[in-house]
Design a protein around this motif. Structure first.
Motif, short mmCIF file in Angstrom:
data_model
loop_
_atom_site.label_atom_id
_atom_site.label_comp_id
_atom_site.label_asym_id
_atom_site.label_seq_id
_atom_site.Cartn_x
_atom_site.Cartn_y
_atom_site.Cartn_z
N VAL A 93 38.51 -115.67 -26.56
CA VAL A 93 38.12 -114.91 -25.36
C VAL A 93 36.96 -115.63 -24.69
O VAL A 93 35.94 -115.90 -25.33
N THR A 94 37.09 -115.92 -23.41
CA THR A 94 36.06 -116.68 -22.69
C THR A 94 34.99 -115.80 -22.05
O THR A 94 34.12 -116.31 -21.35
N ALA A 95 35.03 -114.50 -22.27
CA ALA A 95 34.01 -113.61 -21.72
C ALA A 95 32.63 -114.03 -22.22
O ALA A 95 32.46 -114.47 -23.36
N ARG A 96 31.65 -113.90 -21.34
CA ARG A 96 30.28 -114.28 -21.68
C ARG A 96 29.45 -113.05 -22.01
O ARG A 96 29.72 -111.93 -21.55
N SER A 97 28.39 -113.28 -22.79
CA SER A 97 27.45 -112.22 -23.11
C SER A 97 26.47 -112.03 -21.95
O SER A 97 25.96 -112.99 -21.38
N LEU A 98 26.21 -110.77 -21.64
CA LEU A 98 25.21 -110.47 -20.61
C LEU A 98 23.87 -111.09 -20.96
O LEU A 98 23.13 -111.55 -20.08
N CYS A 99 23.54 -111.14 -22.24
CA CYS A 99 22.26 -111.70 -22.68
C CYS A 99 22.11 -113.14 -22.21
O CYS A 99 21.11 -113.51 -21.58
N LEU A 101 30.21 -109.22 -20.78
CA LEU A 101 30.18 -108.07 -21.69
C LEU A 101 28.79 -107.88 -22.27
O LEU A 101 28.05 -108.85 -22.45
N SER A 102 28.45 -106.65 -22.59
CA SER A 102 27.17 -106.37 -23.22
C SER A 102 27.17 -106.85 -24.67
O SER A 102 28.21 -106.82 -25.34
N SER A 162 18.67 -105.00 -19.59
CA SER A 162 19.63 -104.82 -20.70
C SER A 162 20.00 -106.13 -21.40
O SER A 162 21.06 -106.22 -22.01
N ALA A 163 19.13 -107.13 -21.35
CA ALA A 163 19.45 -108.40 -21.98
C ALA A 163 19.27 -108.38 -23.49
O ALA A 163 19.88 -109.17 -24.21
N MET A 164 18.43 -107.47 -23.99
CA MET A 164 18.24 -107.35 -25.44
C MET A 164 18.46 -105.92 -25.90
O MET A 164 19.23 -105.67 -26.82
N VAL A 165 17.79 -104.98 -25.26
CA VAL A 165 17.92 -103.56 -25.59
C VAL A 165 18.55 -102.85 -24.40
O VAL A 165 18.03 -102.92 -23.29
#
Length: 549
Positions: free
Chosen positions: A182-188, A228-229, A318-321
């Motif tokens: 899955v190529t989705a990236r993390s919001l972080c 995605l979160s 919302s990058a960590m919490v």
């Protein structure tokens, strides 16, 4: 379960890719770390300020350590897998094959590491635009972020790399893609290193202004148009190929990832300190600063509302919490700086020999040697005539000046072991003063910080911890479980598994039900170290915090 039968045990695997090694841990549903393994990874420095790695080498190391930590475990009870990694840039072609990020054309070296400073002219060009996205990185983009590295590739490796590239991943996102397809990236990753906004998405005008309009034209497919979160479940979990390589069941839940420092911050910032007599007891989690200290140091503070701190990265939503804004201060190569200063001293061979004789690390020996030579005065006063300016690799925060250099003043002709020990002490103190400098900048902008929560390799060094307590004047809280980064990664896997239900809102999850640190808390306050009694806490609150809306 009926009949009084015990509930089946569940396990989660956390994988942490650092600068020099990959580490993995097996964690149970109570947050207990049951197994640990590490594996060194390759690094190249073909020229000054160019630092490269291999995604194939790193993935192979991930497979080695994961197989080790699950040995003897019923694989059907392994419920989730989470990755964190350094924010290095991985380059692949349209068929997901490695591409060279170097003039030598070595495709095996397809990662520009986080600490790479080759893109100095590119970051200067970006900062001269004064584009609005820069207000979310402290007003000045860092050469360690991804946009200047991407621009360097376009300007320097057009034919061998840029024109052939199909995918640019932050290293944490590469790992989750490798595991799931899955190529989705993390919001972080995207928010902290790529100028993505959690609220507004990509800013087309920025990429066009700096000469990377390529990404706008293809709807950001090369750098991520599905976000995605952290902790969200990816696809159908582990692919058959990845499962075989990692030694885990096919379909094991895999989470959207975190940057390594953010995983550490997640693992410690909500620690329960009730009953320890600390100044931070009863105060909100926003009064805490998580300091993740390893090869570099990262200073993570959260707030309910955005706070703009000149020279400090963020605010990132919302990058960590979830639901909180993050500011991230930092000091480049703190751990590497200490190694550099100690190993480059004329007395280092003598130090090595004596430490080996005592079966100690060189730093444990240096700490004991400082106690011997301090006489009646506090150890900190040994450096009254010796001072270090620690920006040997530039200043990340709060001056945000990559051109700064390091300095040592007060040197004499002495080259003995006493001299080395005092120089080591002065370097540690300089790093602690850098932390104080960052705290002062954050507080001047609106943060209110009352305690430090340390994790990472340097937090295992009592002198490093004590100097931070002395110089900042704040209590330093450590957990007995020193591998907070790995616990943070495992929390991601637990979240992705669905074993931990979400709760109603981030305030409830992190203030009313704070993240717990299982095991013993050790607090360091000024010149005294206090050991407090063990406190066993539920781990579920950490996992639930990630899934809150």
């Amino acid at each position: 379960m009926s009949g009084g039968e015990p509930e089946p045990r569940c396990y989660y695997v956390g994988v942490d890719v650092g600068t020099g090694s990959v580490r993995a841990a097996l964690v149970d549903q109570r947050g207990a770390l049951l197994a640990f393994a590490d594996q060194p990874i390759d690094k190249w420095e073909p020229q000054f300020n160019h630092h490269e790695q291999s995604s194939e080498n790193i993935w192979a190391a991930c497979c080695v350590v994961t197989k080790k930590v699950v040995q003897g475990i019923d694989r059907s009870q392994i419920r989730g897998l989470g990755f964190d990694a350094t924010c290095s840039l991985v380059v692949l072609d349209k068929q997901f094959r490695p591409l060279p990020v170097n003039h030598e054309g070595d495709f095996h070296r397809n990662i520009i590491m986080w600490l790479d400073h080759r893109a100095i002219s590119q970051v200067q060009k970006i900062n001269e635009t004064k584009h609005r996205v820069l207000q979310y990185v402290g007003g000045m983009m860092s050469v360690e972020m991804q946009a200047p590295k991407l621009l360097w590739l376009k300007e320097n490796l057009r034919e061998t790399c840029w024109d052939k590239a199909g995918h640019f991943f932050d290293l944490p996102d590469f790992l989750s893609w490798k595991a799931t397809g899955v190529t989705a990236r993390s919001l972080c990753s995207l928010v902290c290193k790529w100028t993505y906004s959690a609220e507004k998405g990509w800013d087309d005008s920025f990429w066009k202004m700096i000469g990377l309009e390529d990404f706008v034209a293809d709807n950001y497919s090369k750098i991520g148009n599905e976000v995605l979160s952290p902790g969200a479940s990816l696809g159908s979990g582990l692919t058959p190929e990845a499962a075989r390589e990692l030694g885990l069941p096919v379909g094991t839940a895999v989470a959207a990832s975190l940057i390594d420092a953010h995983a550490g911050g997640l693992g410690v910032i909500g620690a329960d300190v009730a009953g320890h007599g600390l100044i931070c007891e009863g105060q909100p989690v926003t009064s805490r600063l998580a300091v993740i200290c390893g090869t570099s140091s990262c200073h993570m503070g959260i707030s309910k509302d955005p706070i703009f701190v000149p020279g400090v990265w963020g605010p990132y939503f919302s990058a960590m919490v979830p639901g909180f804004w993050l500011n991230e201060g930092g000091q480049s190569i703190t751990g590497k700086l200490i190694d550099h200063v100690v190993q480059g001293h004329a007395a280092f061979p003598e130090l090595q020999a004596k430490a080996t004789t005592r079966c100690q690390s060189v730093y444990a020996y240096l700490n004991s040697h400082l106690d011997l030579i301090k006489k009646a005065q506090p150890v900190g006063f040994l450096t009254v005539d010796l001072h270090v300016w620690p920006d040997f690799h530039g200043n990340r925060s709060p001056l945000a000046d990559l051109t700064l250099k390091g300095m040592i003043t007060g040197l004499t002709l002495s080259q003995d072991l006493d001299d080395l020990a005092i120089l080591y002490l002065a370097t540690v103190q300089a790093i602690a003063f850098g932390t104080r400098f960052i705290i002062e900048a954050m507080e001047a902008a609106g943060h209110s910080i009352s305690a430090l929560f340390l994790c990472g390799g340097l937090s295992k060094n009592p002198l490093f911890v004590q100097m931070h307590a002395d110089i900042t004047g704040m209590p330093v809280v450590l957990s007995q479980e020193v591998e907070s980064v790995l616990v943070g990664a495992a929390i991601l896997g637990a979240c992705a598994s669905g074993d931990f239900a979400s709760v109603q809102g981030p305030e409830h999850s992190l203030v009313s039900q704070t993240t717990r640190v299982s095991g013993q808390l050790r607090t360091v306050i000024r010149q005294s170290i206090c050991n407090v009694s063990p406190r066993n806490r539920l781990w579920a609150d950490q996992c639930s915090a990630l899934t809150s809306p």
